[in-house]
Design a protein around this motif. Structure first.
Motif, PDB file in Angstrom:
ATOM      1  N   ASN A   5       7.581   2.426   7.820  1.00 32.84           N
ATOM      2  CA  ASN A   5       8.791   2.733   7.063  1.00 32.84           C
ATOM      3  C   ASN A   5       9.076   1.719   5.970  1.00 32.84           C
ATOM      4  OD1 ASN A   5       9.452   5.068   8.532  1.00 32.84           O
ATOM      5  ND2 ASN A   5      10.409   3.853  10.152  1.00 32.84           N
ATOM      6  N   ASP A   6       8.455   0.548   6.049  1.00 29.99           N
ATOM      7  CA  ASP A   6       8.738  -0.517   5.094  1.00 29.99           C
ATOM      8  C   ASP A   6       7.672  -0.669   4.012  1.00 29.99           C
ATOM      9  OD1 ASP A   6      11.132  -1.275   6.301  1.00 29.99           O
ATOM     10  OD2 ASP A   6      10.114  -2.590   7.720  1.00 29.99           O
ATOM     11  N   PHE A   7       6.435  -0.312   4.326  1.00 29.59           N
ATOM     12  CA  PHE A   7       5.341  -0.591   3.404  1.00 29.59           C
ATOM     13  C   PHE A   7       4.445   0.626   3.197  1.00 29.59           C
ATOM     14  CE2 PHE A   7       6.364  -4.672   5.379  1.00 29.59           C
ATOM     15  CZ  PHE A   7       6.542  -5.476   4.262  1.00 29.59           C
ATOM     16  N   THR A   8       3.803   0.631   2.034  1.00 24.14           N
ATOM     17  CA  THR A   8       2.715   1.551   1.758  1.00 24.14           C
ATOM     18  C   THR A   8       1.526   0.703   1.318  1.00 24.14           C
ATOM     19  OG1 THR A   8       2.048   3.523   0.527  1.00 24.14           O
ATOM     20  CG2 THR A   8       3.411   1.918  -0.648  1.00 24.14           C
ATOM     21  N   THR A   9       0.456   1.319   0.849  1.00 22.85           N
ATOM     22  CA  THR A   9      -0.739   0.568   0.470  1.00 22.85           C
ATOM     23  C   THR A   9      -1.169   0.921  -0.949  1.00 22.85           C
ATOM     24  OG1 THR A   9      -2.280   2.259   1.266  1.00 22.85           O
ATOM     25  CG2 THR A   9      -1.523   0.606   2.868  1.00 22.85           C
ATOM     26  N   PRO A  10      -1.983   0.070  -1.575  1.00 23.10           N
ATOM     27  CA  PRO A  10      -2.521   0.402  -2.900  1.00 23.10           C
ATOM     28  C   PRO A  10      -3.339   1.686  -2.896  1.00 23.10           C
ATOM     29  CG  PRO A  10      -2.796  -1.935  -2.453  1.00 23.10           C
ATOM     30  CD  PRO A  10      -2.331  -1.303  -1.168  1.00 23.10           C
ATOM     31  N   GLN A  11      -3.903   2.045  -1.738  1.00 25.23           N
ATOM     32  CA  GLN A  11      -4.660   3.295  -1.669  1.00 25.23           C
ATOM     33  C   GLN A  11      -3.769   4.497  -1.970  1.00 25.23           C
ATOM     34  OE1 GLN A  11      -5.058   0.767   0.353  1.00 25.23           O
ATOM     35  NE2 GLN A  11      -7.235   0.305   0.163  1.00 25.23           N
ATOM     36  N   GLU A  12      -2.508   4.421  -1.552  1.00 22.79           N
ATOM     37  CA  GLU A  12      -1.574   5.502  -1.855  1.00 22.79           C
ATOM     38  C   GLU A  12      -1.308   5.568  -3.362  1.00 22.79           C
ATOM     39  OE1 GLU A  12      -0.353   7.803   0.190  1.00 22.79           O
ATOM     40  OE2 GLU A  12      -1.593   6.966   1.788  1.00 22.79           O
TER      41      GLU A  12
END
Length: 212
Positions: A5-12
């Motif tokens: 819920n707090d982070f996503t990734t560069p892949q997204e």
């Protein structure tokens, strides 16, 4: 990466770019996107909240914490925000200078590895890729588009209006981050208030907040 819920990734971010700039992305790879996203977080947003303290540990047997010294220099981690210490396997500090990408050592240095303590942006423990805090996605996306077209702009293959439009979008997205409260909890606000109160000169009889 598990749902977070707090982070996503560069892949997204890469997938979002690939949905629009399929042909342009053929000249780049996911490592470029990772590097640019990390640059946004560490060089432009420079958010000290939720940074992680990474501690080098010479006593670990897997050597994952060590940095190899080759030709009197070693590459810094991509997620570094603030370097604290550089030391050898006996915890003795090492003289160095930093150019932003590498640590450089004196000509009389005979070490083949070193360890560092630093604050960095959190990383996915499975892939080692840096996390991107949710709310930063648009800034990362805009910056990546700028970087993809930076060479074209320099070679006048795209108009100045096109490039400056993305610069403007990037600036707007940074402003939105600085004024947003989506990721600020009451605990975060309390910590900020403690810091602000300790910046003010207090009469001697009024105790300061306990920052421990």
């Amino acid at each position: 990466m598990a749902e977070n819920n707090d982070f996503t990734t560069p892949q997204e971010i890469y997938l979002r770019l690939a949905a629009v700039y399929k042909q342009k992305l053929t000249g780049f790879n996911d490592r470029d996107i990772i590097r640019w996203c990390a640059e946004v977080v560490t060089e432009f947003i420079r958010d000290p909240v939720r940074l992680y303290l990474y501690k080098g540990d010479p006593e670990k047997t897997d050597d994952l914490d060590k940095l190899d010294i080759i030709d009197l220099k070693t590459l810094l981690p991509i997620n570094i925000h603030r370097l604290l210490d550089v030391f050898d396997e006996y915890y003795a500090r090492i003289k160095y200078y930093k150019d932003g990408v590498y640590l450089h050592f004196d000509s009389d240095c005979t070490l083949t590895k070193c360890y560092i303590n630093y604050y960095g942006i959190p990383c996915d423990p499975k892939t080692g890729y840096p996390y991107i805090r949710k709310g930063y996605e648009q800034a990362c996306y805009n910056f990546c588009v700028m970087k993809m077209y930076e060479e074209d702009y320099a070679n006048q293959k795209v108009s100045a209006e096109f490039y400056h439009n993305w610069e403007s979008r990037f600036g707007v997205s940074l402003s939105a981050i600085s004024s947003g409260f989506r990721d600020i909890s009451r605990n975060d606000l309390e910590e900020i208030n403690k810091i602000m109160c300790n910046m003010v000169v207090h009469p001697g009889w009024i105790p300061l907040y306990n920052l421990d």
